[in-house]
Write a protein that holds these residues in place. Structure first.
Motif, mmCIF file in Angstrom:
data_model
loop_
_atom_site.group_PDB
_atom_site.id
_atom_site.type_symbol
_atom_site.label_atom_id
_atom_site.label_comp_id
_atom_site.label_asym_id
_atom_site.label_seq_id
_atom_site.Cartn_x
_atom_site.Cartn_y
_atom_site.Cartn_z
ATOM 1 N N CYS A 236 36.957 58.841 -49.700
ATOM 2 C CA CYS A 236 37.053 58.955 -48.255
ATOM 3 C C CYS A 236 38.077 57.925 -47.789
ATOM 4 O O CYS A 236 37.983 56.753 -48.119
ATOM 5 N N VAL A 237 39.083 58.386 -47.054
ATOM 6 C CA VAL A 237 40.152 57.475 -46.639
ATOM 7 C C VAL A 237 40.087 57.182 -45.138
ATOM 8 O O VAL A 237 40.823 56.359 -44.628
ATOM 9 N N ARG A 238 39.192 57.877 -44.423
ATOM 10 C CA ARG A 238 39.114 57.640 -42.979
ATOM 11 C C ARG A 238 37.782 58.111 -42.414
ATOM 12 O O ARG A 238 37.311 59.210 -42.731
ATOM 13 N N ILE A 239 37.189 57.238 -41.600
ATOM 14 C CA ILE A 239 36.026 57.640 -40.802
ATOM 15 C C ILE A 239 36.482 57.472 -39.357
ATOM 16 O O ILE A 239 36.555 56.350 -38.848
ATOM 17 N N PRO A 240 36.870 58.553 -38.698
ATOM 18 C CA PRO A 240 37.583 58.425 -37.422
ATOM 19 C C PRO A 240 36.811 57.708 -36.327
ATOM 20 O O PRO A 240 37.407 57.116 -35.435
ATOM 21 N N GLN A 241 35.469 57.726 -36.388
ATOM 22 C CA GLN A 241 34.665 57.112 -35.323
ATOM 23 C C GLN A 241 34.652 55.588 -35.402
ATOM 24 O O GLN A 241 34.249 54.917 -34.463
#
Ligand code: FES
Ligand code: CO
Length: 340
Positions: free
Chosen positions: A85-90
């Motif tokens: 996982c490269v991004r958790i937008p929240q």
């Protein structure tokens, strides 16, 4: 044998989708009961991940692609081709946790299809000598699901006894049920089989497809079975025509398989069109499909008294069962049955 429960079966390459089907969206497939998602990366590679987001289990194949990554359609967690996982937008300020990742699998393109293995493969993807050989063309014949266990189709491909009956409307003859001897040699990858059969040529399409005006011909076949579910059959006709059939049964679940078939032929579109080459084998294969879907998907690898009876011509199938049984033993596995 119950395909989804035998871990050893995960150690082989399987063709799953047509390479040309990898377009702008992540593509789902189910291989050996395992949900996977596939997409093409910028460098021409193929990404293959478990089709299950590690946040709330949504299917990643319902999301979309952004550069080389797949974005989960539920909350936007973004995964690279290696599964990280490269991004958790929240929460853009926080580092993505180390354990935010999904399982990645090996995937490559070969012969116009995407091949996937769910574990370290025991063998390479089979090598088909006619692929790319000058003088041979490739015709993709079909890609569709059948309600069968994969091993049933492999056994059927080397079962000469069914031709007279299943194919009585195409190239079989019920008046001639006798079996022509077959020379069979076991190999580390499976076996090689050599046989020459007289066959009936019924109708204009068949005559055109096999380059003859006669109502009978002989097929000299050189075939290989590649463990667990790939066969190559090279058929040579007296006219010099070579028709090489590649048939793969990729297990989706225990009772459902993706059937992929393509051919290599040493003639041209001007001799026989692509549509005619497809139509010729299509009619024959539909006959097999109807019967095979009526057979129970589970194939007993070791004989259970009275469960299935055998005859002499069943030898290739029985060798498959024995070799697969041996393979399981080598990996400390025992055969699992559908009912157990
Ligand atoms: Fe995938 Fe929430 S389930 S981001
Ligand atoms: Co058949």
């Amino acid at each position: 044998m119950i395909v989804t429960k035998q871990p050893t079966l995960r150690k082989f390459w399987y063709p799953v989708v047509r390479f040309s089907d990898l377009q702008e969206a992540p593509l789902p497939f189910v291989l050996l009961g395992q949900k996977i998602v596939l997409w093409k990366t910028a460098e021409g590679g193929i990404a293959c991940l478990q089709d299950r987001c590690c946040h709330r289990t949504a299917k990643l194949s319902l999301g979309y692609l952004e550069d080389d990554n797949v974005v989960c359609g539920y909350h936007g967690w973004t995964f690279a081709p290696d599964g990280k996982c490269v991004r958790i937008p929240q929460q853009p300020e926080q580092a993505v946790p180390q354990n935010a990742k999904v399982q990645a699998y090996k995937a490559v393109e070969k012969y116009g299809y995407v091949w996937v293995t769910l574990d370290e493969p025991l063998t390479d993807i089979p090598d088909f000598p006619e692929a790319g050989q000058p003088g041979f063309r490739q015709v993709h014949q079909f890609y569709e699901t059948w309600d069968i266990g994969a091993l049933r189709l492999m056994e059927n491909s080397f079962d000469s006894a069914h031709v007279a009956f299943v194919h009585r409307a195409t190239f079989g003859d019920v008046q001639r049920p006798q079996i022509v001897p077959r020379e069979l040699t076991q190999k580390p990858f499976g076996f090689v089989s050599v046989q020459s059969n007289p066959v009936v040529v019924r109708g204009d399409l068949a005559q055109k497809a096999v380059h003859t005006e006669s109502k009978e011909t002989v097929r000299h076949t050189n075939s290989e079975w590649y463990m667990p579910f790939v066969r190559r059959t090279s058929i040579r006709y007296p006219t010099g025509l070579i028709h090489v059939l590649i048939t793969c049964a990729t297990p989706i679940t225990d009772d459902r398989s993706m059937i992929l078939q393509w051919v290599y032929r040493n003639d041209t579109e001007a001799d026989v069109s692509t549509e005619e080459v497809i139509a010729f084998d299509r009619a024959i294969t539909f006959e097999d499909k109807a019967i095979l879907e009526s057979c129970e998907p589970d194939v007993p690898l070791s004989s259970v008294d009275g469960e299935e009876l055998h005859m002499l011509s069943d030898r290739p199938g029985l060798i498959m069962r024995r070799m697969l049984s041996q393979l399981l033993r080598e990996h400390d596995e025992t055969e699992q049955r559908l009912a157990s």
